[in-house]
Design a protein around this motif. Structure first.
Motif, PDB file in Angstrom:
ATOM      1  N   LYS A  23       1.937 -70.003 -35.648  1.00  0.00           N
ATOM      2  CA  LYS A  23       1.550 -69.288 -34.428  1.00  0.00           C
ATOM      3  C   LYS A  23       0.982 -70.304 -33.438  1.00  0.00           C
ATOM      4  CE  LYS A  23      -0.353 -64.789 -33.410  1.00  0.00           C
ATOM      5  NZ  LYS A  23      -1.288 -63.765 -33.867  1.00  0.00           N
ATOM      6  N   VAL A  26      -2.768 -70.123 -32.238  1.00  0.00           N
ATOM      7  CA  VAL A  26      -3.798 -70.563 -33.194  1.00  0.00           C
ATOM      8  C   VAL A  26      -3.876 -72.094 -33.183  1.00  0.00           C
ATOM      9  CG1 VAL A  26      -4.481 -70.584 -35.632  1.00  0.00           C
ATOM     10  CG2 VAL A  26      -3.519 -68.522 -34.636  1.00  0.00           C
ATOM     11  N   TYR A  27      -2.720 -72.749 -33.148  1.00  0.00           N
ATOM     12  CA  TYR A  27      -2.699 -74.216 -33.115  1.00  0.00           C
ATOM     13  C   TYR A  27      -3.325 -74.730 -31.821  1.00  0.00           C
ATOM     14  CZ  TYR A  27       0.126 -75.008 -37.306  1.00  0.00           C
ATOM     15  OH  TYR A  27       0.553 -75.097 -38.610  1.00  0.00           O
ATOM     16  N   TYR A 130      -1.094 -77.149 -40.228  1.00  0.00           N
ATOM     17  CA  TYR A 130      -2.284 -76.487 -39.671  1.00  0.00           C
ATOM     18  C   TYR A 130      -3.490 -77.430 -39.624  1.00  0.00           C
ATOM     19  CZ  TYR A 130      -6.225 -73.348 -39.198  1.00  0.00           C
ATOM     20  OH  TYR A 130      -7.393 -72.757 -38.776  1.00  0.00           O
TER      21      TYR A 130
END
Lengths: 247, 250
Positions: A23, A26-27, A130
């Motif tokens: 997503k 979010v990053y 992530y």
């Protein structure tokens, strides 16, 4: 053989790091967080070191320029060149390899041994991407700004110390730092900075990501990160200098 | 339903799991029990893909997991919630952010919907009002409950719990067991609990797989385990002198 093993493993990790993010939003938030944590958090240290080192470079230059054939504005010129070409991009990056690199390796290493990385994997998240990608992106973005600030503060520190100690006059120093300016040197310097930022974050991420065991191994991973980062920065410094200034 | 078929795993020369097959039923708390080193955690790790079996398969509602592509595995993993032995909460995030993490990653919920869901999950595990605390500020039992809240946040179909009661006092252990049983029933999940805690076995052991030296040794439920004649199970269940005296006589 271990060198080849780790090199291969490092590039395989990078392949995962640059995999498609789950997503983007979010990053994006993570990158902003890392810019603050890795970049802004290092500003104070960089400012102090740059001002003092600029001052020392100025005094040492003045001390060595004893010949009457060398004009005193060369002190300002030498200080600027030393700071722009080598001190800010390379020495500051080596310092960041210690501060930021060990921080990343120990953070990710602790997440590994406390099963937080397993938790990410089981949730269906690409844990390597992530955890490491936002750090790489943040450092490659913010470090050039840090280095430009370091250059400015280094030259400023040189001015203050040069004038205060009587090593040169204000006019001579300012004339010196304006003389024979080559804009390409800034480009060369920032190119090195971006390459070093990538090395610092990716090598530290690699060391942390493959930590196994306990607190002792986290400490070792952190140390390894600083050692390998320093060596790689020095090697790449030589390579980039050869390519950009000579080749 | 999760089915493991003929799972085998060795680390070097040491065989850890030997041809284990079992069906974990939906809506039940399925327990994998056995002594330390019997292969329980290895089976769990193979089921969630942290270890690759040497042979055999794991099927989630008929979908092969072991032999699927990484992308297919990621899709199955989105339906999995896991409670780790140490909680594995993210240190840098508050409890609220920890529980919201899978929602942030995999849903398009609005922030209001997320807050509502987080509060619902925290209330389910009796942690309402602790939203802003960090994991370091919680006790062991609270960490486990917060981790359970995170595990159920995204409505998983499958819930895995690795030694959920390790390091907890008997009273807190009962609370965790009750929570696991409640959420399994309420949300109709397939729950797999790895434990060697006999209290848990008696409280929530609806479908039990007993492992002995990596082999599938016995299966049954918490009533049948008290009456079995299997010597290895008797040694496990009635391990202490105190318990031996409580053993029901035939």
């Amino acid at each position: 053989m271990k060198l080849f093993y780790h090199t291969g493993k490092y590039f395989l990790l990078l392949k995962r790091v640059f995999g498609k993010p789950e997503k983007i939003s979010v990053y994006y938030k993570q990158i902003l967080h890392e810019i603050d944590s890795l970049g802004i958090g290092s500003l104070g240290l960089i400012a102090i070191i740059s001002v003092f080192m600029g001052g020392v470079i100025t005094i040492q230059s003045a001390y060595n320029f004893t010949s009457p054939f060398i004009p005193l504005y060369a002190v300002g010129l030498g200080t600027r060149e030393s700071i722009v070409l080598e001190f800010s991009p390379t020495i500051i990056s080596l310092i960041l390899a210690g501060k930021v690199g060990s921080n990343i390796a120990s953070e990710i290493g602790t997440m590994r041994i406390s099963e937080q990385i397993d938790a990410l994997e089981i949730m269906g998240i690409n844990s390597a991407g992530y955890l490491i990608l936002p750090k790489i992106a943040a450092a490659m973005f913010i470090n050039p700004f840090l280095i430009v600030i370091s250059m400015f503060l280094g030259v400023l520190g040189g001015y203050v110390m040069g004038v205060a100690t009587g090593a040169c006059t204000s006019y001579e120093y300012i004339f010196g730092i304006q003389s024979f300016f080559v804009p390409f040197n800034i480009y060369y310097s920032l190119t090195k900075t971006i390459v070093f930022a990538f090395i610092i974050t990716s090598v530290a991420g690699y060391q942390g990501y493959y930590t196994s065991g306990g607190a002792l191994e986290v400490g070792k991973a952190s140390t390894r990160s600083v050692v390998y980062n320093s060596i790689l920065i020095l090697i790449m410094n030589l390579v980039i200098t050869q390519i950009m200034l000579v080749g | 339903m999760i089915e493991i078929k003929n799972l085998n795993k060795a680390f070097g020369d040491r065989k850890v799991v030997n041809d284990v097959s079992f069906v974990f039923e939906t809506g039940k708390t399925n327990l994998v029990i056995g002594e330390s080193g019997s292969g329980k955690t290895t089976i769990l790790k193979m089921m969630v893909g942290l270890h690759v079996p040497d042979s055999g398969d794991v099927e989630y509602d008929g979908r092969s997991f072991t032999h699927s592509s990484e992308k297919e595995k990621q899709e199955v993993r989105k339906e999995i919630g896991m409670l780790f032995q140490g909680g594995a909460l993210f240190d840098s995030l508050t409890i609220e952010q920890n529980v919201a993490f899978p929602l942030d990653m995999f849903t398009e919920m609005s922030s209001e919907e997320k807050t509502e869901r987080v509060n619902f999950c925290l209330q389910k595990v009796n942690l309402e009002g602790r939203n802003k605390l960090y994991p370091a500020e919680l006790s062991g039992g609270m960490k486990k409950r917060a981790a359970l809240a995170r595990a159920i946040a995204n409505n998983p179909k499958y819930l895995f719990c690795d030694e959920p009661n390790s390091g907890l006092d008997p009273k807190t252990s009962l609370v965790i067991d009750a929570l696991i049983k409640d959420v399994t029933l309420e949300f109709g999940m397939t729950t797999v609990v790895i434990t060697h805690d006999m209290n848990s076995v008696m409280e929530i052991g609806q479908n039990i797989l007993f492992l002995y030296k990596g082999n599938m040794w016995w299966q049954g439920n918490n009533k049948e385990i008290l009456t079995t004649d299997n010597q290895e199970i008797l040694d496990f269940v009635y391990a202490s002198e105190f318990l031996k005296q409580l053993k029901p006589r035939k």
